[in-house]
Design a protein around this motif. Sequence first.
Motif, PDB file in Angstrom:
ATOM      1  N   MET A 162     -13.045 -74.407 114.197  1.00 32.86           N
ATOM      2  CA  MET A 162     -12.541 -75.804 114.701  1.00 32.86           C
ATOM      3  C   MET A 162     -11.620 -76.436 113.913  1.00 32.86           C
ATOM      4  SD  MET A 162     -16.624 -76.770 115.381  1.00 32.86           S
ATOM      5  CE  MET A 162     -17.248 -76.088 113.770  1.00 32.86           C
ATOM      6  N   SER A 163     -10.933 -77.091 114.575  1.00 33.86           N
ATOM      7  CA  SER A 163     -10.032 -78.108 113.936  1.00 33.86           C
ATOM      8  C   SER A 163     -10.803 -79.210 113.096  1.00 33.86           C
ATOM      9  CB  SER A 163      -9.093 -78.803 115.078  1.00 33.86           C
ATOM     10  OG  SER A 163      -9.988 -79.703 115.769  1.00 33.86           O
ATOM     11  N   GLU A 171      -6.283 -69.676 114.378  1.00 32.12           N
ATOM     12  CA  GLU A 171      -5.940 -70.668 115.417  1.00 32.12           C
ATOM     13  C   GLU A 171      -6.802 -70.059 116.803  1.00 32.12           C
ATOM     14  OE1 GLU A 171      -2.728 -73.174 115.858  1.00 32.12           O
ATOM     15  OE2 GLU A 171      -2.184 -72.638 113.958  1.00 32.12           O
ATOM     16  N   ARG A 230      -9.151 -74.754 108.948  1.00 30.34           N
ATOM     17  CA  ARG A 230      -9.962 -74.744 110.249  1.00 30.34           C
ATOM     18  C   ARG A 230     -11.377 -74.853 109.536  1.00 30.34           C
ATOM     19  NH1 ARG A 230      -6.651 -75.929 113.024  1.00 30.34           N
ATOM     20  NH2 ARG A 230      -5.660 -74.826 114.716  1.00 30.34           N
ATOM     21  N   LYS A 270      -6.060 -88.823 115.249  1.00 30.46           N
ATOM     22  CA  LYS A 270      -5.909 -87.707 114.701  1.00 30.46           C
ATOM     23  C   LYS A 270      -5.340 -87.946 113.310  1.00 30.46           C
ATOM     24  CE  LYS A 270      -6.208 -85.077 118.866  1.00 30.46           C
ATOM     25  NZ  LYS A 270      -5.450 -84.008 119.855  1.00 30.46           N
ATOM     26  N   GLU A 307     -10.928 -82.308 113.776  1.00 24.99           N
ATOM     27  CA  GLU A 307     -11.385 -83.150 114.774  1.00 24.99           C
ATOM     28  C   GLU A 307     -12.590 -82.733 115.260  1.00 24.99           C
ATOM     29  OE1 GLU A 307      -8.225 -82.284 114.613  1.00 24.99           O
ATOM     30  OE2 GLU A 307      -7.166 -84.146 113.761  1.00 24.99           O
ATOM     31  N   GLN A 308     -12.643 -81.511 115.810  1.00 21.57           N
ATOM     32  CA  GLN A 308     -13.789 -80.922 116.480  1.00 21.57           C
ATOM     33  C   GLN A 308     -14.819 -80.745 115.270  1.00 21.57           C
ATOM     34  OE1 GLN A 308     -11.649 -77.305 117.448  1.00 21.57           O
ATOM     35  NE2 GLN A 308     -11.472 -77.848 119.549  1.00 21.57           N
ATOM     36  N   TYR A 309     -14.674 -80.495 114.194  1.00 23.98           N
ATOM     37  CA  TYR A 309     -15.690 -80.243 113.079  1.00 23.98           C
ATOM     38  C   TYR A 309     -16.447 -81.804 112.888  1.00 23.98           C
ATOM     39  CZ  TYR A 309     -17.945 -79.628 108.608  1.00 23.98           C
ATOM     40  OH  TYR A 309     -18.809 -79.994 107.666  1.00 23.98           O
ATOM     41  N   GLU A 310     -15.607 -82.874 112.747  1.00 29.33           N
ATOM     42  CA  GLU A 310     -16.200 -84.051 112.429  1.00 29.33           C
ATOM     43  C   GLU A 310     -16.953 -84.467 113.824  1.00 29.33           C
ATOM     44  OE1 GLU A 310     -15.873 -86.345 110.076  1.00 29.33           O
ATOM     45  OE2 GLU A 310     -14.555 -84.982 108.905  1.00 29.33           O
ATOM     46  N   LYS A 311     -16.491 -84.087 114.830  1.00 30.68           N
ATOM     47  CA  LYS A 311     -17.640 -84.296 116.113  1.00 30.68           C
ATOM     48  C   LYS A 311     -18.944 -83.747 116.037  1.00 30.68           C
ATOM     49  CE  LYS A 311     -13.660 -85.547 119.380  1.00 30.68           C
ATOM     50  NZ  LYS A 311     -13.220 -84.767 120.718  1.00 30.68           N
ATOM     51  N   THR A 312     -18.808 -82.525 115.369  1.00 27.59           N
ATOM     52  CA  THR A 312     -20.098 -81.837 115.121  1.00 27.59           C
ATOM     53  C   THR A 312     -21.077 -82.470 114.289  1.00 27.59           C
ATOM     54  OG1 THR A 312     -19.356 -80.348 113.488  1.00 27.59           O
ATOM     55  CG2 THR A 312     -19.299 -79.493 115.840  1.00 27.59           C
TER      56      THR A 312
END
Length: 170
Positions: A157-158, A151, A46, A17, A160-165
């Motif tokens: 999204m954080s 939050e 976010r 992270k 990390e969550q955004y990058e996964k999308t």
Amino acid sequence: MLRTTRLWTTRMPTVGKLFLRNSSSNALNKNKLPFLYSSQGPQAVRYTAQHEWIAVHQDQTAFVGITKYATDALGDATYVELPEVGTEIAQGESLGSIESVKSASEIYQPADGTVEEINTNLEENPGVVNEDPMGDGWLVKMKLGEGVNVEQVEGLMSLEQYEKTLVHDD
């Protein structure tokens, strides 16, 4: 040996992270106003599924912009339309638009708030959005609505969550 392995395994996600926050082109530029507005930096950054970002400081002042991923997809910006200072905008409503050589795209408000300032530099230099979307290319500075906690805002999204999308977008 087993104990060391467990410690290493539990620490790996944290290291990952930290690496992502420091290496991602979609991370906030730590040398520019959206980060430097307060001495501690933003308390939260976010992202939306539509590729906007919001950086919120302790006093509920927030900066909104679009991600590097969005500017790459959009192409060279030729015109940026932003709201007037004092405009109240609800989450999900249009904040403005960006026109480029490829297309025009609406920008949506990540959280309820009132526009306090627009980035007037973009009127004469819309290409700044492409050059530094996570810093000098910020779009608006706003005061979040009373009781808004990014939050806990649904749909944000954080990093990390955004990058996964993005893996699924390609």
